[in-house]
Design a protein around this motif. Structure first.
Motif, PDB file in Angstrom:
ATOM      1  N   PHE A   1      -0.517   4.098  -2.893  1.00 41.78           N
ATOM      2  CA  PHE A   1      -1.305   2.788  -3.434  1.00 41.78           C
ATOM      3  C   PHE A   1      -2.735   2.598  -2.920  1.00 41.78           C
ATOM      4  O   PHE A   1      -2.767   2.078  -1.974  1.00 41.78           O
ATOM      5  N   ARG A   2      -3.749   2.360  -3.676  1.00 46.58           N
ATOM      6  CA  ARG A   2      -4.482   1.974  -3.290  1.00 46.58           C
ATOM      7  C   ARG A   2      -4.862   0.286  -3.317  1.00 46.58           C
ATOM      8  O   ARG A   2      -4.068  -0.404  -4.153  1.00 46.58           O
ATOM      9  N   PRO A   3      -5.659   0.349  -1.805  1.00 50.00           N
ATOM     10  CA  PRO A   3      -5.530  -1.570  -1.793  1.00 50.00           C
ATOM     11  C   PRO A   3      -5.934  -2.035  -2.891  1.00 50.00           C
ATOM     12  O   PRO A   3      -7.085  -1.757  -3.361  1.00 50.00           O
TER      13      PRO A   3
ATOM     14  N   ALA B   1       3.145   8.146 -14.757  1.00 48.24           N
ATOM     15  CA  ALA B   1       2.260   7.428 -16.707  1.00 48.24           C
ATOM     16  C   ALA B   1       1.192   7.105 -16.742  1.00 48.24           C
ATOM     17  O   ALA B   1       0.271   7.234 -17.288  1.00 48.24           O
ATOM     18  N   ARG B   2       1.089   5.863 -15.949  1.00 52.28           N
ATOM     19  CA  ARG B   2       0.073   5.316 -16.068  1.00 52.28           C
ATOM     20  C   ARG B   2      -0.532   4.687 -14.305  1.00 52.28           C
ATOM     21  O   ARG B   2      -0.686   3.744 -14.186  1.00 52.28           O
ATOM     22  N   PRO B   3      -0.788   5.905 -13.897  1.00 54.00           N
ATOM     23  CA  PRO B   3      -1.884   5.330 -12.412  1.00 54.00           C
ATOM     24  C   PRO B   3      -2.375   4.482 -12.114  1.00 54.00           C
ATOM     25  O   PRO B   3      -2.544   3.584 -11.287  1.00 54.00           O
ATOM     26  N   LYS B   4      -3.613   4.430 -13.606  1.00 54.69           N
ATOM     27  CA  LYS B   4      -4.284   3.332 -12.666  1.00 54.69           C
ATOM     28  C   LYS B   4      -4.184   1.899 -12.878  1.00 54.69           C
ATOM     29  O   LYS B   4      -4.505   1.097 -12.366  1.00 54.69           O
ATOM     30  N   LEU B   5      -3.586   1.531 -14.010  1.00 53.59           N
ATOM     31  CA  LEU B   5      -2.927   0.733 -14.307  1.00 53.59           C
ATOM     32  C   LEU B   5      -2.358  -0.457 -12.803  1.00 53.59           C
ATOM     33  O   LEU B   5      -1.922  -1.061 -12.386  1.00 53.59           O
ATOM     34  N   TYR B   6      -0.877   1.122 -12.117  1.00 53.71           N
ATOM     35  CA  TYR B   6      -0.587   0.509 -10.663  1.00 53.71           C
ATOM     36  C   TYR B   6      -0.841   0.492  -9.791  1.00 53.71           C
ATOM     37  O   TYR B   6      -0.274   0.575  -8.818  1.00 53.71           O
ATOM     38  N   HIS B   7      -2.518   1.514  -9.781  1.00 53.60           N
ATOM     39  CA  HIS B   7      -3.904   1.736  -8.131  1.00 53.60           C
ATOM     40  C   HIS B   7      -2.884   2.840  -7.809  1.00 53.60           C
ATOM     41  O   HIS B   7      -3.088   2.848  -6.076  1.00 53.60           O
ATOM     42  N   LEU B   8      -2.123   3.314  -8.174  1.00 52.31           N
ATOM     43  CA  LEU B   8      -1.221   4.870  -7.711  1.00 52.31           C
ATOM     44  C   LEU B   8      -2.415   5.629  -7.384  1.00 52.31           C
ATOM     45  O   LEU B   8      -3.583   6.568  -7.866  1.00 52.31           O
ATOM     46  N   GLN B   9      -1.877   6.354  -6.091  1.00 51.88           N
ATOM     47  CA  GLN B   9      -3.080   7.088  -4.654  1.00 51.88           C
ATOM     48  C   GLN B   9      -2.554   8.061  -5.263  1.00 51.88           C
ATOM     49  O   GLN B   9      -3.136   8.967  -5.338  1.00 51.88           O
ATOM     50  N   ASP B  10      -1.606   8.683  -4.290  1.00 51.11           N
ATOM     51  CA  ASP B  10      -0.910   9.772  -4.463  1.00 51.11           C
ATOM     52  C   ASP B  10       0.700   9.364  -3.761  1.00 51.11           C
ATOM     53  O   ASP B  10       1.435   8.295  -3.982  1.00 51.11           O
TER      54      ASP B  10
ATOM     55  N   THR C   1       1.065  -1.404  -0.153  1.00 52.81           N
ATOM     56  CA  THR C   1       0.006  -0.084  -0.432  1.00 52.81           C
ATOM     57  C   THR C   1       0.644   0.870   0.021  1.00 52.81           C
ATOM     58  O   THR C   1       0.600   2.292  -0.260  1.00 52.81           O
ATOM     59  N   SER C   2       2.319   1.192   0.015  1.00 56.95           N
ATOM     60  CA  SER C   2       3.072   2.261   0.188  1.00 56.95           C
ATOM     61  C   SER C   2       3.876   2.010  -0.503  1.00 56.95           C
ATOM     62  O   SER C   2       4.788   0.938  -0.054  1.00 56.95           O
ATOM     63  N   ALA C   3       5.698   2.672  -0.552  1.00 57.10           N
ATOM     64  CA  ALA C   3       6.616   2.227  -0.970  1.00 57.10           C
ATOM     65  C   ALA C   3       7.769   3.062  -0.563  1.00 57.10           C
ATOM     66  O   ALA C   3       6.997   5.003  -1.263  1.00 57.10           O
ATOM     67  N   LEU C   4       8.373   3.514  -0.399  1.00 57.35           N
ATOM     68  CA  LEU C   4       9.653   4.846  -0.243  1.00 57.35           C
ATOM     69  C   LEU C   4      10.642   4.446  -1.186  1.00 57.35           C
ATOM     70  O   LEU C   4      11.603   3.522  -1.588  1.00 57.35           O
ATOM     71  N   LEU C   5      10.775   5.936  -2.625  1.00 53.71           N
ATOM     72  CA  LEU C   5      12.344   5.283  -2.647  1.00 53.71           C
ATOM     73  C   LEU C   5      12.930   6.404  -2.969  1.00 53.71           C
ATOM     74  O   LEU C   5      12.719   7.768  -3.016  1.00 53.71           O
TER      75      LEU C   5
ATOM     76  N   LEU D   1       7.921  -3.481  -7.101  1.00 54.11           N
ATOM     77  CA  LEU D   1       8.234  -2.434  -6.562  1.00 54.11           C
ATOM     78  C   LEU D   1       6.724  -2.193  -6.105  1.00 54.11           C
ATOM     79  O   LEU D   1       6.750  -2.080  -4.833  1.00 54.11           O
ATOM     80  N   THR D   2       5.911  -2.777  -6.685  1.00 54.32           N
ATOM     81  CA  THR D   2       4.591  -2.476  -5.665  1.00 54.32           C
ATOM     82  C   THR D   2       4.060  -3.946  -5.257  1.00 54.32           C
ATOM     83  O   THR D   2       3.095  -3.785  -4.464  1.00 54.32           O
ATOM     84  N   LEU D   3       4.819  -5.081  -4.702  1.00 52.62           N
ATOM     85  CA  LEU D   3       4.708  -6.448  -4.689  1.00 52.62           C
ATOM     86  C   LEU D   3       5.528  -6.077  -3.088  1.00 52.62           C
ATOM     87  O   LEU D   3       6.493  -5.965  -2.478  1.00 52.62           O
ATOM     88  N   HIS D   4       4.627  -6.583  -2.193  1.00 54.15           N
ATOM     89  CA  HIS D   4       5.109  -7.421  -0.170  1.00 54.15           C
ATOM     90  C   HIS D   4       5.561  -8.004  -0.737  1.00 54.15           C
ATOM     91  O   HIS D   4       6.218  -8.995  -0.032  1.00 54.15           O
ATOM     92  N   ARG D   5       4.773  -9.270  -0.970  1.00 52.25           N
ATOM     93  CA  ARG D   5       5.255 -10.701  -0.722  1.00 52.25           C
ATOM     94  C   ARG D   5       4.893 -11.771  -2.620  1.00 52.25           C
ATOM     95  O   ARG D   5       3.968 -11.023  -2.736  1.00 52.25           O
TER      96      ARG D   5
END
Length: 701
Positions: A216-218, A138-147, A111-115, A246-250
């Motif tokens: 990211f959105r859950p 560039a593709r926020p919907k595909l990766y469920h980007l929230q803010d 649900t979050s990542a620090l880069l 980088l969107t994956l936790h496990r």
């Protein structure tokens, strides 16, 4: 005498007891988070531990430099292409491999990542993190980007505009590629040579030196069937490409390999990768400690930076000489290294194709490599290697000799023997030892939360600021309204004073000459002077009111038409006729001789003054009409001031109400935290007692 843990719970119940304790601890830490504690890191660690401990089989992690053969080894062990293989860095997220009746994969998302775009080393730019960030924007919907937020130097989270950030990062990336000589046009060898010879400007890292928090959105776990090559490629793309990984936790991979009934595997991201997050993933796993490690070293170049990096990171895992027993070192590309040793390094050269010579040379070469490895381990890890570690040569290529190709079966036998001897009490002792003092960390989070809540309760500056702002708004409103009323009064007073002054001047006209001069010159001069004085007062008041607040901007200046306030010709000549002509001359002679008895022309001069006075009143009526709209403007201004103040006061009232609600919630959280403290202390006691009971009798405190 202390009772051994196995007599209380039974070895078979250690799994249930351990996971039950973790679940209770995780629930309490979740409650701390709900009360405002900074518990995210501990929550993730407990969740990962619980995920690992839910499987009672030992977990074997595979680590090594990128492209050292980790994924190739796992594919050979599992006898299927389950993990992506490439000459470039591939596996970008830790992948757990477990037994199941069918082959499939499960992705759990963050649900979050620090880069952080810059990393230690050369080059410092983490291209994987940068390209992932650009792709997300560039593709926020595909990766469920929230803010997305930039993390300031003081830790403040600063929101950013995604569109502007995307454009900026693309521009920086293009400049970086141009400065690096990486362009689409540099294709041929000749162009590459020109690019090498031609000096390039130094790289600029300004703009990359920022850290980003991405949310990211859950979304639910995603399951992939892995029955076809296309499905395998799609799954591999999700765990290798930075934008997905980088969107994956496990990641969990299930395969129908019967020998996995003895263990689970953990495929890690590569060390020495140009993508910094690969190393961070592996270091995090070592910090958490798996049950056993397979460390892959390139036998062709054992004393290289990539192999040294694989050894240095072991300090996260190895804390004592006994911990080396949980590590198996695998020398990959052994067939290539042995052939080079026999044909090029030996004197005289040895025949690699001779199986007997190959076996004898291999034993000597293996002993030599093992001895050097022990020395390098002590230097790299900082813990002496007192017993000879398990070092196994591997030849995974299709041209490897038969005895090396059988190395996969030998490795399976070794791992099964190790893991079967590691189950039960030894397994859970090792896991709890690796987990460290969880209870102490939970209590530390509790203390930090209690301290933060207490600080917030003591800090009443927010309420004081709101009260001060309320007083400022009320004082400002009263000040503007009072200034408006003064403006009304002052304008009336100025008009009245100018009227009195002009009438007094007219009343003081005593002679024929004074009256005639006043009619011809001074009447208009005094009228215009009065008009200018009134206009000046309006300008002054207008400026004074504007200084008190922005709402005064609607006031308009006043201009009195001078053509409308002069002495009319009829009135002028009527007044002059009264003090001139035949009869005024006769009266003047009378006054000269008999003025002591009675004045003959007093009445005529009085009549002239009355004419001028009437005209003066008419002039001031004209001026009053000219400024009549200005009091109306003041009425409008009063309404604006009241409306503006009402909005501010309503906003302050809402903020005060919010602050009061916040303080009430703060008090409620403090009460809940106090109520939670006994459960936290009880959990800490259980964790300490369980950990102590699991320890060997000689190690118990």
């Amino acid at each position: 005498m202390k009772t051994d843990i196995t007599t209380k719970t039974g070895t078979a119940n250690l799994h249930e007891a351990s996971t039950g304790l973790l679940r209770r601890a995780l629930e309490l830490v979740h409650q701390l988070g709900e009360l405002g504690a900074d518990s995210t890191t501990l929550v993730h660690e407990l969740e990962d531990l619980l995920h690992q401990w839910e499987d009672s089989r030992p977990q074997v992690a595979v680590i090594g430099a990128f492209s050292s053969g980790k994924s190739t080894l796992l594919n050979r062990l599992l006898d299927l292409p389950a993990v992506p293989v490439s000459r470039t860095p591939t596996t970008a997220v830790a992948t757990v491999i477990r037994l199941d009746s069918r082959r499939h994969g499960v992705l759990r998302y963050k649900t979050s990542a620090l880069l952080t775009l810059l990393r230690p080393g050369n080059p410092p730019l983490d291209t994987g993190a940068l390209t992932a960030l650009i792709e997300w924007l560039a593709r926020p919907k595909l990766y469920h980007l929230q803010d997305i937020h930039v993390i300031g130097d003081d830790g403040e989270r600063i929101p950013v505009d995604p569109g502007a950030l995307l454009q900026e990062l693309r521009g920086l990336w293009e400049k970086h590629q141009e400065a690096s000589g990486i362009t689409k046009k540099t294709r041929s060898a000749g162009q590459a040579l020109v690019r090498i010879i031609k000096p390039r400007p130094p790289l600029e890292w300004r703009g990359f030196d920022r850290a980003f928090e991405v949310r990211f959105r859950p979304r639910p776990d995603a399951e992939f069937a892995l029955d076809t090559e296309e499905q395998l490629r799609d799954f591999g793309r999700h765990i290798t490409e930075p934008a997905f990984a980088l969107t994956l936790h496990r990641v969990t991979l299930f395969v129908p390999e019967p020998r996995l009934s003895h263990m689970t595997f953990l495929d890690t991201a590569g060390l020495c990768s140009p993508m910094q997050f690969h190393k961070e993933v592996t270091l995090e796993l070592l910090e958490r400690r798996t049950d056993k490690l397979l460390v892959l070293l390139d036998a062709r170049r054992t004393e290289t930076e990539t192999n040294d990096e694989g050894l240095r990171v072991l300090h996260k895992f190895i804390k004592s000489p006994d911990d080396y027993r949980q590590v198996t070192f695998l020398l990959t590309f052994w067939d290539h290294a042995l052939r080079t040793h026999m044909e090029e390094d030996s004197d005289p050269p040895l025949e690699y194709a001779d199986a007997a010579a190959r076996q004898a040379a291999g034993e000597r070469f293996h002993a030599q490599k093992t001895g050097r490895l022990m020395d390098r381990l002590a230097r790299a890890v900082g813990v002496p290697c007192e017993t000879q570690p398990v070092v196994m040569p591997l030849g995974l290529g299709p041209n490897a000799p038969p005895e090396l190709r059988r190395g996969i079966d030998v490795l399976w036998e070794h791992l099964i023997g190790e893991c079967d001897g590691w189950v039960g009490l030894n397994l859970w002792r090792g896991r709890w030892k690796a987990a460290g003092h969880l209870g102490g960390r939970i209590m530390a989070v509790h203390r930090a939360c209690a301290g933060a809540l207490a600080d917030q309760l003591r800090d009443s500056s927010a309420r004081k600021d709101l009260d001060a702002e309320l007083r400022r708004v009320q004082a400002g409103r009263q000040g503007v309204l009072a200034a408006i009323e003064r403006a009304r009064s002052n304008l009336k007073e100025v008009i009245a004073a100018q009227r009195r002054s002009m009438l007094a001047t007219i009343a003081g006209l005593d002679s024929c000459g004074e009256i005639e001069h006043y009619c011809h010159y001074r009447f208009n001069q005094d009228a215009w002077a009065a008009a200018l004085a009134i206009e000046a007062e309006i300008v002054r008041v207008h400026g004074a009111i504007q200084e008190l607040g922005p709402v005064a901007g609607g006031l308009r200046p006043v201009a009195i038409d001078k053509k409308l306030i002069g002495l009319s010709d009829d009135a002028r000549w009527s007044a002059i006729d009264e003090v001139s002509g035949f009869w005024y001359g006769v009266g003047a002679v009378w006054d000269f001789f008999f003025g002591g008895l009675a004045s003959a022309n007093d009445g005529r001069r009085a009549a002239a003054r009355r004419i001028l006075s009437v005209q003066a009143h008419l002039v001031f009526e004209v001026m009053e009409q000219a400024v009549a709209h200005w009091p109306t403007q003041l009425d409008w201004l009063v309404n604006q001031v009241e409306a503006h103040a009402a909005v501010r006061l309503a906003d302050l009232a809402a903020r005060r109400a919010d602050h009061a609600a916040f303080m009430a919630d703060l008090v409620h959280r403090v009460e809940r935290l106090r109520a939670l403290e006994p459960a936290l202390r009880a959990c800490n006691g259980e964790l300490v007692a369980f950990h102590r009971a699991l320890a060997p009798a000689d190690d118990r405190g």
